[in-house]
Scaffold this active site. Structure first.
Site, PDB file in Angstrom:
ATOM      1  N   ASP A  36     -31.899  72.986   6.100  1.00 46.23           N
ATOM      2  CA  ASP A  36     -31.529  71.685   5.533  1.00 46.23           C
ATOM      3  C   ASP A  36     -32.596  70.619   5.796  1.00 46.23           C
ATOM      4  O   ASP A  36     -32.324  69.428   5.708  1.00 46.23           O
ATOM      5  CB  ASP A  36     -30.166  71.238   6.089  1.00 46.23           C
ATOM      6  CG  ASP A  36     -30.170  71.167   7.600  1.00 46.23           C
ATOM      7  OD1 ASP A  36     -31.148  71.647   8.220  1.00 46.23           O
ATOM      8  OD2 ASP A  36     -29.197  70.639   8.160  1.00 46.23           O
ATOM      9  N   HIS A 240     -60.684  75.186   1.031  1.00 50.05           N
ATOM     10  CA  HIS A 240     -59.488  74.462   1.457  1.00 50.05           C
ATOM     11  C   HIS A 240     -58.890  75.087   2.713  1.00 50.05           C
ATOM     12  O   HIS A 240     -57.696  75.387   2.784  1.00 50.05           O
ATOM     13  CB  HIS A 240     -58.466  74.375   0.315  1.00 50.05           C
ATOM     14  CG  HIS A 240     -58.894  73.458  -0.788  1.00 50.05           C
ATOM     15  ND1 HIS A 240     -58.313  73.441  -2.030  1.00 50.05           N
ATOM     16  CD2 HIS A 240     -59.864  72.514  -0.836  1.00 50.05           C
ATOM     17  CE1 HIS A 240     -58.913  72.528  -2.781  1.00 50.05           C
ATOM     18  NE2 HIS A 240     -59.860  71.958  -2.075  1.00 50.05           N
ATOM     19  N   ASP A 257     -62.698  67.384   5.954  1.00 50.20           N
ATOM     20  CA  ASP A 257     -62.355  66.798   4.655  1.00 50.20           C
ATOM     21  C   ASP A 257     -60.969  66.189   4.830  1.00 50.20           C
ATOM     22  O   ASP A 257     -59.980  66.914   4.971  1.00 50.20           O
ATOM     23  CB  ASP A 257     -62.352  67.893   3.587  1.00 50.20           C
ATOM     24  CG  ASP A 257     -62.110  67.355   2.176  1.00 50.20           C
ATOM     25  OD1 ASP A 257     -61.623  66.219   2.046  1.00 50.20           O
ATOM     26  OD2 ASP A 257     -62.388  68.092   1.217  1.00 50.20           O
ATOM     27  N   ASP A 268     -60.443  60.329  -0.101  1.00 52.30           N
ATOM     28  CA  ASP A 268     -60.904  61.726  -0.051  1.00 52.30           C
ATOM     29  C   ASP A 268     -62.345  61.725   0.441  1.00 52.30           C
ATOM     30  O   ASP A 268     -63.258  61.453  -0.342  1.00 52.30           O
ATOM     31  CB  ASP A 268     -60.775  62.342  -1.454  1.00 52.30           C
ATOM     32  CG  ASP A 268     -61.069  63.830  -1.466  1.00 52.30           C
ATOM     33  OD1 ASP A 268     -61.253  64.415  -0.386  1.00 52.30           O
ATOM     34  OD2 ASP A 268     -61.108  64.397  -2.575  1.00 52.30           O
ATOM     35  N   HIS A 347     -67.591  74.659  -6.525  1.00 51.45           N
ATOM     36  CA  HIS A 347     -66.678  73.669  -7.112  1.00 51.45           C
ATOM     37  C   HIS A 347     -67.491  72.651  -7.900  1.00 51.45           C
ATOM     38  O   HIS A 347     -68.711  72.740  -7.965  1.00 51.45           O
ATOM     39  CB  HIS A 347     -65.836  72.991  -6.020  1.00 51.45           C
ATOM     40  CG  HIS A 347     -66.644  72.360  -4.913  1.00 51.45           C
ATOM     41  ND1 HIS A 347     -67.245  71.142  -5.044  1.00 51.45           N
ATOM     42  CD2 HIS A 347     -66.957  72.802  -3.666  1.00 51.45           C
ATOM     43  CE1 HIS A 347     -67.878  70.831  -3.923  1.00 51.45           C
ATOM     44  NE2 HIS A 347     -67.734  71.830  -3.064  1.00 51.45           N
ATOM     45  N   HIS A 351     -64.322  64.472  -8.766  1.00 50.39           N
ATOM     46  CA  HIS A 351     -63.060  64.385  -9.519  1.00 50.39           C
ATOM     47  C   HIS A 351     -62.554  62.956  -9.431  1.00 50.39           C
ATOM     48  O   HIS A 351     -62.917  62.202  -8.521  1.00 50.39           O
ATOM     49  CB  HIS A 351     -62.020  65.376  -8.958  1.00 50.39           C
ATOM     50  CG  HIS A 351     -61.790  65.220  -7.481  1.00 50.39           C
ATOM     51  ND1 HIS A 351     -60.973  64.256  -6.954  1.00 50.39           N
ATOM     52  CD2 HIS A 351     -62.300  65.895  -6.419  1.00 50.39           C
ATOM     53  CE1 HIS A 351     -60.970  64.349  -5.638  1.00 50.39           C
ATOM     54  NE2 HIS A 351     -61.781  65.326  -5.275  1.00 50.39           N
ATOM     55  N   HIS A 358     -56.485  64.321  -6.616  1.00 51.00           N
ATOM     56  CA  HIS A 358     -57.118  64.822  -7.842  1.00 51.00           C
ATOM     57  C   HIS A 358     -56.409  64.095  -8.974  1.00 51.00           C
ATOM     58  O   HIS A 358     -55.405  64.557  -9.501  1.00 51.00           O
ATOM     59  CB  HIS A 358     -56.984  66.345  -7.957  1.00 51.00           C
ATOM     60  CG  HIS A 358     -57.762  67.076  -6.896  1.00 51.00           C
ATOM     61  ND1 HIS A 358     -57.550  68.376  -6.568  1.00 51.00           N
ATOM     62  CD2 HIS A 358     -58.768  66.654  -6.090  1.00 51.00           C
ATOM     63  CE1 HIS A 358     -58.388  68.737  -5.593  1.00 51.00           C
ATOM     64  NE2 HIS A 358     -59.135  67.705  -5.287  1.00 51.00           N
ATOM     65  N   GLU A 378     -69.145  64.870  -4.362  1.00 55.93           N
ATOM     66  CA  GLU A 378     -69.006  65.756  -3.209  1.00 55.93           C
ATOM     67  C   GLU A 378     -69.726  67.095  -3.375  1.00 55.93           C
ATOM     68  O   GLU A 378     -69.087  68.148  -3.408  1.00 55.93           O
ATOM     69  CB  GLU A 378     -67.521  66.007  -2.937  1.00 55.93           C
ATOM     70  CG  GLU A 378     -66.702  66.434  -4.146  1.00 55.93           C
ATOM     71  CD  GLU A 378     -65.264  66.788  -3.753  1.00 55.93           C
ATOM     72  OE1 GLU A 378     -65.085  67.577  -2.812  1.00 55.93           O
ATOM     73  OE2 GLU A 378     -64.344  66.257  -4.390  1.00 55.93           O
ATOM     74  N   TYR A 382     -72.275  76.369   0.647  1.00 59.29           N
ATOM     75  CA  TYR A 382     -71.479  77.231   1.532  1.00 59.29           C
ATOM     76  C   TYR A 382     -72.160  78.601   1.540  1.00 59.29           C
ATOM     77  O   TYR A 382     -72.175  79.290   0.508  1.00 59.29           O
ATOM     78  CB  TYR A 382     -70.045  77.332   1.006  1.00 59.29           C
ATOM     79  CG  TYR A 382     -69.492  75.975   0.607  1.00 59.29           C
ATOM     80  CD1 TYR A 382     -68.889  75.151   1.546  1.00 59.29           C
ATOM     81  CD2 TYR A 382     -69.640  75.490  -0.705  1.00 59.29           C
ATOM     82  CE1 TYR A 382     -68.429  73.878   1.189  1.00 59.29           C
ATOM     83  CE2 TYR A 382     -69.195  74.231  -1.072  1.00 59.29           C
ATOM     84  CZ  TYR A 382     -68.586  73.431  -0.122  1.00 59.29           C
ATOM     85  OH  TYR A 382     -68.147  72.182  -0.473  1.00 59.29           O
ATOM     86  N   ARG A 399     -70.508  69.973   3.242  1.00 63.13           N
ATOM     87  CA  ARG A 399     -70.065  69.168   2.096  1.00 63.13           C
ATOM     88  C   ARG A 399     -70.141  67.714   2.536  1.00 63.13           C
ATOM     89  O   ARG A 399     -69.802  67.404   3.686  1.00 63.13           O
ATOM     90  CB  ARG A 399     -68.631  69.538   1.671  1.00 63.13           C
ATOM     91  CG  ARG A 399     -68.108  68.688   0.525  1.00 63.13           C
ATOM     92  CD  ARG A 399     -66.873  69.273  -0.196  1.00 63.13           C
ATOM     93  NE  ARG A 399     -65.662  69.350   0.586  1.00 63.13           N
ATOM     94  CZ  ARG A 399     -65.142  70.479   1.054  1.00 63.13           C
ATOM     95  NH1 ARG A 399     -65.739  71.634   0.843  1.00 63.13           N
ATOM     96  NH2 ARG A 399     -64.021  70.458   1.756  1.00 63.13           N
ATOM     97  N   GLU A 401     -68.850  64.032   1.010  1.00 60.42           N
ATOM     98  CA  GLU A 401     -67.993  63.509  -0.060  1.00 60.42           C
ATOM     99  C   GLU A 401     -67.735  62.024   0.133  1.00 60.42           C
ATOM    100  O   GLU A 401     -67.230  61.612   1.182  1.00 60.42           O
ATOM    101  CB  GLU A 401     -66.647  64.264  -0.048  1.00 60.42           C
ATOM    102  CG  GLU A 401     -65.640  63.731  -1.054  1.00 60.42           C
ATOM    103  CD  GLU A 401     -64.400  64.604  -1.159  1.00 60.42           C
ATOM    104  OE1 GLU A 401     -64.003  65.223  -0.156  1.00 60.42           O
ATOM    105  OE2 GLU A 401     -63.814  64.645  -2.262  1.00 60.42           O
TER     106      GLU A 401
HETATM  107  N1  GLY Z   1     -59.943  67.289  -0.537  1.00 60.06           N
HETATM  108  C1  GLY Z   1     -60.038  68.076  -1.701  1.00 60.06           C
HETATM  109  C2  GLY Z   1     -61.223  67.748  -2.468  1.00 60.06           C
HETATM  110  O1  GLY Z   1     -62.208  67.328  -1.921  1.00 60.06           O
HETATM  111  O2  GLY Z   1     -61.229  67.817  -3.666  1.00 60.06           O
HETATM  112 MN    MN Z   2     -62.516  65.714  -3.339  1.00 65.74          MN
HETATM  113 MN    MN Z   3     -62.111  66.243  -0.149  1.00 65.97          MN
END
Ligand code: GLY
Ligand code: MN
Ligand code: MN
Length: 435
Positions: A36, A240, A257, A268, A347, A351, A358, A378, A382, A399, A401
């Site tokens: 619950d 992720h 991240d 982000d 990637h 975005h 996103h 970003e 890798y 990365r 970003e």
């Molecule tokens: N945190 C997910 C991305 O960077 O898109």
């Molecule tokens: Mn991002």
């Molecule tokens: Mn991110």
């Protein structure tokens, strides 16, 4: 803060653009975590954008007939027993008083009232296929409304997805939205800075996660805008990675991240720093390449540019950089044509950012930037732990970003509050102890 008049203006703009008809927006369903116990609730972003109403069990209906626009909210009723256990509700009165509904109703009345509303309209703006319960009610209501209107020949016969139109408006952030994004991004930048300061060999990924999430809540953010990623060493090659369960070792990089959600707006940010305080030569090579690519993409931002071209630029620069470092072999143009970068950069370079991390998924990446657009830049590299990669590079993941706002003449980096130059990072890693 988003004022009630801004919400009203958004509704007027969106329904006027959609045209004559009835727009129906359901809330997100609640989601069970255990028996619950539910996950903390998050309202559907389009419903938030047009109403600010935060509770589950809600349906907004906005009608346009000629010049007249009518806003209905169907909401959970006040319920003293429920509220004693689970928290306050606005109820039917609150929906009118605080959210400017012209008419508010208990949500169980949707079944009876929706056919009566829909029979006045030929077009229903509704995102089918997202919420099974509301799909059923809307489809039934359309059938009932048609029956009621058989004799006149009018009634709903067209269903149109409203997301592209709503997203068109969500893409350009208002002054009030930019203020909230600034706050959410500032909180996130400070959390990254704190995490850098307490990083030392022996600390764990989950302890860094705890520091980040503590800083978010301490500053009034409701929660992370997505699961905080704290990835030591090779874990950074999992895009992720959210297990956050390992100890961090000297010699490794840590990729964090993390972004806060403050007053419904998401940040982000990613930074990658050395656990022991100094980047190795190979780590520096990769970091400098990613940073250079990121800066060159950011420098191009201005009204009229687009995310697709920035991605092409990032792919070109990363591919060239990987050739120079001996990680890719061959002719630049051929490697680009064959997407060989995807082994190391899988990637896109950015975005849209806003209510969702996103954001506005219906806005194409080729859409030309306008002042008020907000997005991430970003790039990342890798390097897998595989035989054909030079040993000293295996497992390095970087990365970087940042969150970018398009201005009248160019851009503003909203996440400027956390450093990203090698010497600035090395100067602060490990200078504080865990609280
Ligand atoms: N945190 C997910 C991305 O960077 O898109
Ligand atoms: Mn991002
Ligand atoms: Mn991110």
């Amino acid at each position: 803060m988003i004022t009630s008049s801004e919400y009203r203006d958004r509704r007027i703009r969106v329904i006027s653009d959609l045209g004559e008809g009835a727009l129906i927006l359901p809330s997100n369903p609640e989601s069970t975590m255990s028996n619950d116990v539910d996950y903390k609730y998050r309202q559907h972003s389009d419903l938030l954008y047009l109403s600010g109403y935060p509770e589950p069990g809600t349906t907004a209906v906005i009608e346009k007939s000629g010049e007249e626009i009518v806003f209905h909210l169907f909401v959970l009723p006040r319920d003293p027993l429920y509220e004693t256990w689970n928290g306050r509700r606005y109820g039917v009165e609150g929906a009118k008083q605080h959210f400017n509904a012209d008419f508010s109703h208990i949500n169980t009345e949707l079944n009876d009232l929706l056919p009566k509303i829909l029979k006045k309209h030929e077009t229903v703006f509704y995102p089918q296929g997202e919420n099974a319960d509301t799909d059923e009610i809307v489809n039934q209501s359309i059938r009932k409304a048609r029956k009621m209107t058989d004799k006149t020949g009018k009634g709903p016969y067209r269903v149109v997805n409203p997301h592209p139109t709503i997203h068109k408006y969500r893409a350009t952030k208002s002054e009030a939205e930019i203020q909230l994004l600034r706050k959410s991004i500032r909180i996130s930048a400070d959390a990254h800075t704190r995490a850098m300061k307490v990083t030392k060999p022996g600390i764990s990924e989950y302890q860094i996660e705890a520091i980040i999430n503590y800083e978010f809540r301490k500053s009034g953010a409701l929660r992370p805008a997505y699961e905080t990623i704290v990835a030591g060493g090779i874990n950074g090659t999992i895009l992720h990675y959210t297990e956050n369960k390992n100890d961090l070792e000297k010699g490794e990089l840590i990729l964090v991240d993390a972004g806060a959600e403050y007053a419904n707006y998401s940040a982000d940010i990613t930074r990658t720093w050395p656990v022991g305080g100094k980047y190795s030569k190979e780590q520096k090579n990769i970091y400098s390449l990613v940073l250079d690519v990121q800066k060159r993409c950011i420098e191009k931002v201005r009204p009229g540019e687009n995310l697709k071209d920035l991605n092409d630029l990032a792919v070109k620069l990363i591919t060239k950089g990987l050739i120079d470092l001996g990680l890719l072999q061959g002719d630049l143009e051929t490697l680009i044509k064959e997407d060989k970068h995807r082994r190391f950069f899988m990637h896109k370079v950015g975005h849209w950012l806003g209510i969702d991390v996103h954001d506005v998924s219906d806005i194409d990446r080729g859409e030309k930037f306008k002042p008020g657009f907000c997005f991430t830049i970003e790039p990342g590299i890798y390097i897998p732990d595989e035989e054909d990669v030079p040993k000293t590079y295996r497992g390095i993941a970087v990365r970087i970003e940042d969150d970018i706002l398009v201005t009248e003449t160019g851009y503003e980096v909203l996440s400027i509050g956390v450093v990203k130059e090698i010497e600035d990072i090395e100067a602060i890693v490990g200078i504080e102890n865990l609280p």
